[in-house]
Design a protein around this motif. Structure first.
Motif, short mmCIF file in Angstrom:
data_model
loop_
_atom_site.label_atom_id
_atom_site.label_comp_id
_atom_site.label_asym_id
_atom_site.label_seq_id
_atom_site.Cartn_x
_atom_site.Cartn_y
_atom_site.Cartn_z
N VAL A 160 0.85 -1.18 0.00
CA VAL A 160 0.00 0.00 0.00
C VAL A 160 0.89 1.23 0.00
CG1 VAL A 160 -1.87 -1.17 1.23
CG2 VAL A 160 -0.15 0.11 2.52
N GLY A 161 0.30 2.38 -0.34
CA GLY A 161 1.07 3.61 -0.36
C GLY A 161 0.90 4.42 0.92
N ASP A 162 1.34 5.66 0.85
CA ASP A 162 1.17 6.59 1.97
C ASP A 162 -0.20 7.24 1.94
OD1 ASP A 162 3.78 6.05 2.67
OD2 ASP A 162 4.61 7.89 1.80
N VAL A 163 -0.93 7.05 0.83
CA VAL A 163 -2.23 7.69 0.62
C VAL A 163 -3.35 6.69 0.86
CG1 VAL A 163 -3.71 8.76 -1.15
CG2 VAL A 163 -1.29 9.38 -1.01
N ASP A 164 -4.37 7.13 1.58
CA ASP A 164 -5.59 6.34 1.75
C ASP A 164 -6.41 6.49 0.47
OD1 ASP A 164 -7.87 5.03 2.56
OD2 ASP A 164 -8.58 6.67 3.83
#
Length: 300
Positions: free
Chosen positions: A249-253
């Motif tokens: 997953v990234g740093d962004v929701d």
């Protein structure tokens, strides 16, 4: 009449990377026509599983575009002096145009010393202090691959960047700082946020372009995003899902941010492929810079 909920356009990093790799393949052919075949040396110390995957993907991309690749694998017990000696030999080898030492290195090896040992003209990661300084001054230097890839995506999906407000969340030497320098070169107004920033979400909501590079899964949610902003998610975080399973997953929701942003890079499939494609571009750029340096030396 009901209105459909807004969903951000997903930026396809895989397609953009393939377009860039096609351009690099043509540049490699042009180099070969002049009697030079770009060559990349990749050094891997230890048996970190993620590093092995990254190296394999890089070597595969090199083969795709026609760049020669040389792989140097060493056990985790390799001494720092032995690694520095290997780098020195590669620096001296005129047939090697790019040198990449896969990070992280074992704890007993000083990464900073290793980075500084690589010739700036062969530093395809763009981490050497000479390249970092040259980037800030706007010179043509080898630039860190991830920020370079982000700029390519912004050029394709963000339109004219001049005058836009860009916010970079993170200040690492690998992403945050060079990212800010590149955005300044593109005539953006740039704000850098970090762990000591006060009211970071409020500042981030002023951004036309937001770059998330903090290494914290899902930290950036819709409360950080100005409606219509372009969001580039640099984060690559592996989270466990139980029963021995995990996912990236990234740093962004992505669920909340996609309801507000105009465009958004997914993880995986966004910035990651561009990083590898830009490494290939840097290898060609390094080859060209070395040819120019050799020509100047002959002329002198």
């Amino acid at each position: 009449m009901t209105t459909q909920p807004h969903t951000a356009r997903l930026i396809d990093g895989k397609q953009s990377a393939q377009r860039l790799l096609a351009e690099v393949a043509q540049q490699v052919q042009a180099c070969r026509a002049e009697g030079v075949t770009p060559a990349l040396a990749v050094v891997l110390v230890g048996d970190d599983p993620a590093s092995q995957v990254y190296v394999r993907n890089k070597l595969r991309a090199a083969e795709q575009v026609g760049i020669l690749s040389h792989e140097y694998r060493f056990p985790a017990t390799l001494s720092e002096q032995q690694l520095l000696a290997t780098i020195d030999n590669l620096n001296r080898d005129a047939a090697v145009n790019g040198i990449l030492v896969q990070l992280p290195l074992p704890a007993h090896i000083d990464e900073g010393r290793v980075v500084r040992a690589i010739s700036p003209l062969k530093d395809v990661d763009g981490f050497h202090p000479e390249n970092a300084g040259g980037l800030v001054q706007g010179q043509r230097v080898l630039t860190p691959c991830t920020p370079l890839g982000c700029m390519r995506l912004l050029a394709e999906y963000g339109g004219d960047l001049a005058g836009k407000h860009a916010v970079v969340v993170g200040r690492s030497n690998i992403v945050g700082k060079p990212m800010a320098a590149l955005l300044l070169q593109a005539h953006c107004s740039v704000t850098t946020l970090h762990s000591r920033s006060q009211d970071a979400a409020r500042l981030a909501r002023q951004a036309d372009i937001l770059i998330a590079a903090v290494g914290r899964p899902g930290m950036i949610d819709a409360s950080w995003i100005k409606p219509g902003a372009v969001v580039i998610d640099v984060g690559i975080n592996r989270i466990t899902q139980g029963e021995g399973r995990s996912r990236l997953v990234g740093d962004v929701d992505i669920a909340s941010v996609s309801a507000v942003a105009a465009a958004l890079t997914p993880v995986p499939g966004g910035v990651g492929p561009m990083t590898i494609a830009c490494l290939m571009q840097n290898t060609v750029t390094a080859t060209q810079l070395q040819q120019q340096a050799a020509a100047l030396q002959c002329a002198g």
